[in-house]
Scaffold this active site. Structure first.
Site, PDB file in Angstrom:
ATOM      1  N   CYS A  13       5.433  21.041  36.224  1.00  0.00           N
ATOM      2  CA  CYS A  13       6.544  20.101  36.094  1.00  0.00           C
ATOM      3  C   CYS A  13       5.998  18.691  35.922  1.00  0.00           C
ATOM      4  CB  CYS A  13       7.484  20.175  37.278  1.00  0.00           C
ATOM      5  SG  CYS A  13       6.868  19.352  38.732  1.00  0.00           S
ATOM      6  N   CYS A  16       3.447  17.282  38.221  1.00  0.00           N
ATOM      7  CA  CYS A  16       2.074  17.715  37.930  1.00  0.00           C
ATOM      8  C   CYS A  16       1.440  16.744  36.934  1.00  0.00           C
ATOM      9  CB  CYS A  16       2.055  19.109  37.320  1.00  0.00           C
ATOM     10  SG  CYS A  16       2.696  20.383  38.383  1.00  0.00           S
ATOM     11  N   ASP A 433       4.837  -4.766  -0.051  1.00  0.00           N
ATOM     12  CA  ASP A 433       3.774  -5.239  -0.916  1.00  0.00           C
ATOM     13  C   ASP A 433       4.123  -4.802  -2.333  1.00  0.00           C
ATOM     14  OD1 ASP A 433       0.912  -5.755  -1.695  1.00  0.00           O
ATOM     15  OD2 ASP A 433       0.936  -3.591  -1.878  1.00  0.00           O
TER      16      ASP A 433
HETATM   17  N1  LIG Z   1     -11.083  -6.572  -8.655  1.00  0.00           N
HETATM   18  C1  LIG Z   1     -10.325  -7.511  -9.215  1.00  0.00           C
HETATM   19  N2  LIG Z   1     -10.429  -7.728 -10.541  1.00  0.00           N
HETATM   20  C2  LIG Z   1      -9.649  -8.650 -11.110  1.00  0.00           C
HETATM   21  N3  LIG Z   1      -8.746  -9.402 -10.481  1.00  0.00           N
HETATM   22  C3  LIG Z   1      -8.602  -9.221  -9.174  1.00  0.00           C
HETATM   23  C4  LIG Z   1      -9.382  -8.264  -8.466  1.00  0.00           C
HETATM   24  N4  LIG Z   1      -9.000  -8.310  -7.169  1.00  0.00           N
HETATM   25  C5  LIG Z   1      -8.034  -9.228  -7.090  1.00  0.00           C
HETATM   26  N5  LIG Z   1      -7.800  -9.798  -8.277  1.00  0.00           N
HETATM   27  C6  LIG Z   1      -6.831 -10.850  -8.576  1.00  0.00           C
HETATM   28  O1  LIG Z   1      -6.307 -11.370  -7.365  1.00  0.00           O
HETATM   29  C7  LIG Z   1      -4.896 -11.205  -7.318  1.00  0.00           C
HETATM   30  C8  LIG Z   1      -4.462 -10.950  -5.915  1.00  0.00           C
HETATM   31  O2  LIG Z   1      -5.004  -9.712  -5.458  1.00  0.00           O
HETATM   32  P1  LIG Z   1      -4.458  -8.969  -4.196  1.00  0.00           P
HETATM   33  O3  LIG Z   1      -5.275  -7.763  -4.019  1.00  0.00           O
HETATM   34  O4  LIG Z   1      -4.354  -9.943  -3.062  1.00  0.00           O
HETATM   35  O5  LIG Z   1      -2.958  -8.611  -4.567  1.00  0.00           O
HETATM   36  P2  LIG Z   1      -2.404  -7.521  -5.599  1.00  0.00           P
HETATM   37  O6  LIG Z   1      -3.082  -6.248  -5.368  1.00  0.00           O
HETATM   38  O7  LIG Z   1      -2.354  -8.071  -6.969  1.00  0.00           O
HETATM   39  O8  LIG Z   1      -0.889  -7.462  -5.173  1.00  0.00           O
HETATM   40  P3  LIG Z   1      -0.246  -6.887  -3.842  1.00  0.00           P
HETATM   41  O9  LIG Z   1      -0.501  -7.917  -2.810  1.00  0.00           O
HETATM   42  O10 LIG Z   1       1.206  -6.803  -4.215  1.00  0.00           O
HETATM   43  O11 LIG Z   1      -0.833  -5.569  -3.582  1.00  0.00           O
HETATM   44  C9  LIG Z   1      -4.600 -10.081  -8.257  1.00  0.00           C
HETATM   45  O12 LIG Z   1      -3.299 -10.147  -8.780  1.00  0.00           O
HETATM   46  C10 LIG Z   1      -5.658 -10.305  -9.336  1.00  0.00           C
HETATM   47  O13 LIG Z   1      -5.201 -11.275 -10.233  1.00  0.00           O
HETATM   48 CU   LIG Z   2      11.316  22.139  38.251  1.00  0.00          CU
HETATM   49 MG   LIG Z   3      -1.246  -3.648  -2.841  1.00  0.00          MG
END
Ligand SMILES: Nc1ncnc2c1ncn2[C@@H]1O[C@H](COP(=O)(O)OP(=O)(O)OP(=O)(O)O)[C@@H](O)[C@H]1O
Ligand SMILES: [Cu+]
Ligand SMILES: [Mg+2]
Length: 757
Positions: A13, A16, A433
């Site tokens: 129970c 316990c 997001d």
């Molecule tokens: N690996 C990458 N290559 C090119 N651009 C990048 C890369 N990582 C981030 N960015 C740039 O930075 C911006 C912001 O990236 P972040 O990852 O913060 O958001 P997201 O993935 O675009 O959007 P969310 O926040 O909606 O997921 C992107 O929109 C892009 O322009």
């Molecule tokens: Cu009991």
């Molecule tokens: Mg994202």
């Protein structure tokens, strides 16, 4: 700090459960411990430096219970455990049957006395006290043996559980009757009736055992969902080794094995498709009802069912690492966690048993003082002891939580703890997001323009540099660039990347063939002092079309710009609408540009948009939403998929990760939507509501029996109506209270997600 989950045996129970919890907490090095009676498991936080599993298990043994580690057997109990559980069940069944048959005879024997009628059909010898003594003794001490053993164990630890109550109650009735049997003249000389109450002892023991028997069967069903999940795994796999196909038991499949899956077959373990195309039904794992197309390069999940095609895949995960095993483990852990609503029940159980004993003694003293009737005083005391069983109270919350989390898993919603299950229906603001959450997260490059014009060789050269760097990034946008390069047949292995660095939320950079390549947002390039004016004209059009714009610079000079489109998930708009209908404030939070974010928000009906938010700012944003009004903080949920969302997911009251997203996001979240379908959030909120309602009903059932039962048993109505509660009725009521709680929890299994609001 380390975590550990132990399966427990031998608890009867909620008291316990309290005892085990105290025993574990008293081990030095244990930081926190939660014992769940319904799930029969303990979740322990401990310091590996100071204590080990063995010491904890020794403490549990010393307290009179046994345990085994869940982590050794991620897919449930082993055969020996199962065998011992089965043997225990058989013994319980036998005891219920023996107790039942004997109780019927005792009941018949005591009928003439109870009713005061002369019933000629009942043989007279059944009425004889010595016959009744002989019949009752084995029921009391053999059938009820476990009550005595448990009561003795807790007495040694100077605690009391419901077993103590049962032993005191039935023991008092038994000893009293033995006394009257041996010295029949004692009470008669005092002018009192010398009735025996053997049937009370026997029937109460039998009823409680019957209740426990039914309860354990029902409790088994609360984890039906998880057994269903575990049962999904097939036993064999068709492995191709050295060009030969053979059937191999699932336990012998190894990572990197090649496995053939024929039409309609179950996929045995996790892997990546090498050849062949098919569609796969993943509903049992992700909750996604539409079949998913699979082609070379796609991941397949063990336990899902192949459609009409055939394919070969390379094994990536086996055994405890498979997706299914991970889900099972997470759900088991969640089922063992405590919902905040349970604290009330816990506090009550803590002082319940001693309080009941005090009430019982007081009842005896008061009745004996007022009436001088020793028999009446004994019987009322026995009734109080029997009816006041706290076990329904201990079952109320855990059983609902077990069913609720199981139902969640069946619908592709992984809930990591009872707390988030409880909190979900209180969410006031939901933050979504953009990339990968509202959108599919499978972006494609749709536009590519370079400073030096459309000369093909120049374009491809720049693409090669960009894609070579992006290959090192986990960002969905990076995958788009790489894929685009591959479709243009650009070689990606020609150069190596050195000094690769990722500026989360801004972009990536690296050195390729002695060139510094930087790819990212306009803002980042501006910060680096790179002028983007030459290609500015493209940006506006692309962003108005919901595309993300990324800029490419080589050695500090702008060289090109790309437009990347990421389609919305088909269900996003409907999910947003449903959430708004539920009265939630829906907010979009993204690292992407304002115009792009606005365009997407408009498409799906979100009005509140926060764009160009850096990863570190995302968490702060959540915090400010939580504390928007000074007087009362709001309950905020965050839904995200990326590394950049992890801090925000942790900050939110309820962090919801997309199952197809990054592991970091999943680790930081409280709830994971396995398929990534946002409509599952609506289902999760409904499930949370249904579970909490169910728990409240259970707590009501548990309390009402005791609140009404104890005063009646104590004889409060006797002076008014002449009503006393027969101890047999008290026993039946107490068995019924646990049963009504467990069966009410099982009703939750009928939960159906509502698809239209
Ligand atoms: N690996 C990458 N290559 C090119 N651009 C990048 C890369 N990582 C981030 N960015 C740039 O930075 C911006 C912001 O990236 P972040 O990852 O913060 O958001 P997201 O993935 O675009 O959007 P969310 O926040 O909606 O997921 C992107 O929109 C892009 O322009
Ligand atoms: Cu009991
Ligand atoms: Mg994202």
């Amino acid at each position: 700090m380390d975590n550990l989950t132990l399966k427990l045996r031998g608890m009867s129970c909620a008291s316990c459960a309290n005892n085990v919890e105290q025993a574990i907490l008293s081990v030095p090095g244990v930081i926190d411990c939660n014992v769940n009676f319904g799930a029969e498991q303990a979740t322990i936080k401990y310091d590996r430096q100071r204590v080990n599993l063995e010491k904890i298990q020794t403490a549990i043994d010393a307290a009179g219970y046994s345990s085994y580690s869940l982590d050794d057997q991620s897919m449930g109990e082993d055969d020996a455990e199962k065998a011992s559980r089965l043997a225990e069940n058989r013994e319980l069944t036998l005891k219920v049957m023996v107790g039942g048959v004997i109780s019927i005879f005792l009941f018949l024997g005591s009928l003439p006395m109870m009713t005061g009628l002369n019933l000629p059909l009942i043989p007279g010898f059944l009425h004889h006290p010595w016959v009744q003594l002989v019949l009752t003794t084995p029921v009391e001490f053999w059938c009820g043996g476990s009550f005595f053993r448990n009561a003795w164990k807790s007495l040694k630890r100077r605690t009391a559980t419901m077993d103590t109550l049962i032993v005191l109650g039935t023991g008092a009735a038994y000893l009293y009757s033995v006394f009257v049997t041996i010295f029949p003249g004692f009470l008669r000389d005092k002018g009192l009736e010398g009735h025996v109450y053997y049937e009370v002892a026997a029937i109460v023991v039998t009823l409680i055992l019957l209740g426990r028997f039914l309860e354990s069967r029902a409790k088994g069903q609360t984890s039906a969902a998880i057994h269903k999940l575990m049962g999904l795994q097939p036993r064999n796999a068709r492995v191709i080794r050295g060009g030969v196909e053979m059937d191999v038991p699932i336990g012998e499949v190894e990572v990197n094995d090649l496995i053939l899956v024929r039409p309609g077959e179950k996929i045995p373990v996790d892997g990546e498709v090498i050849t062949g195309v098919s569609t796969v039904d993943e509903a049992m794992v992700t909750g996604e009802s539409l079949p998913v197309k699979k082609q070379p390069g796609d991941e397949v999940i063990g336990a899902t069912i192949n459609g009409a095609g055939a394919f070969e895949f390379r094994v990536t995960r086996v055994g405890k690492d498979t997706f299914l095993a991970q889900i099972v483990k997470l759900v088991q852990e969640a089922q063992g966690s405590k919902a905040p609503i349970q604290r009330l029940a816990d506090q009550v159980t803590g002082w319940f048993v001693p309080a009941v004993m005090a009430i019982a003694i007081a009842t005896f003293i008061i009745w004996f003082n007022f009436t001088g009737n020793f028999t009446l005083a004994t019987i009322t005391m026995v009734s109080v002891l029997i009816i006041a069983c706290p076990c329904a109270l201990g079952l109320a919350t855990p059983t609902s939580v077990m069913v609720g989390t199981g139902i969640g898993a069946e619908n592709g919603i992984l809930i990591k703890g009872a707390e988030s299950l409880e909190l979900a229906h209180k969410i006031q603001i939901i933050v979504l997001d953009k990339t990968g959450t509202l959108t599919l997260g499978k972006p494609t490059v749709t536009n590519f323009v370079t400073v030096n014009g459309t000369d093909a060789s120049n374009e491809l050269q720049l693409l090669q540099l960009a894609a070579t760097v992006e290959r090192n990034s986990e960002h969905p946008l990076a995958a788009a660039v790489v894929k685009y390069a591959q479709s243009q047949e650009v070689s990606l292995s020609e150069f190596a990347v050195t000094e690769f660095a990722s500026q989360t939320g801004s972009g990536v950079q690296g050195i390729v063939a002695e060139n510094l390549v930087q790819i990212g947002t306009q803002r980042w390039l501006a910060e680096l002092g790179i002028n983007t004016d030459t290609l500015q004209q493209y940006q506006q059009d692309w962003e108005a079309a919901s595309k993300t714009v990324i800029w490419i610079a080589v050695d500090g000079e702008l060289q090109g710009v790309m437009g990347i489109a990421d389609a919305l998930k088909p269900s996003s708009a409907a999910a947003v609408k449903a959430l708004q209908k539920l009265g939630l404030e829906v907010v979009m939070l993204t690292g992407d540009n304002h115009p792009t974010a606005q365009a997407i928000a408009q498409e799906i009906g979100i009005t509140q948009v926060f764009a160009e938010v850096r990863p570190d700012q995302k968490a702060a944003m959540i915090q400010s939403l939580q504390n928007a009004t000074a007087s009362k903080s709001k309950i905020v949920a965050m839904v995200g998929d990326g590394i950049n969302d992890a801090p925000a997911l942790a900050q939110a009251d309820v962090g919801i990760a997309i199952g197809t997203g990054t592991d970091i996001a999943i680790a930081a979240s409280d709830i994971t939507l396995i398929s990534g379908d946002l409509y599952a959030i609506v289902t999760a909120i409904q499930l949370s509501r249904a579970t909490i309602r169910n728990i409240q009903q259970n707590l009501f059932f548990a309390f009402i029996y005791n609140i009404i039962g104890i005063p009646i048993a104590a004889g409060i109505l006797y002076p008014i109506f002449g009503w006393l509660l027969n101890p047999i009725i008290a026993g039946a009521a107490m068995a019924l209270s646990s049963l009504s709680v467990v069966s009410n929890a099982l009703r939750l299994r009928n939960f159906q997600p509502k698809l239209t609001l």
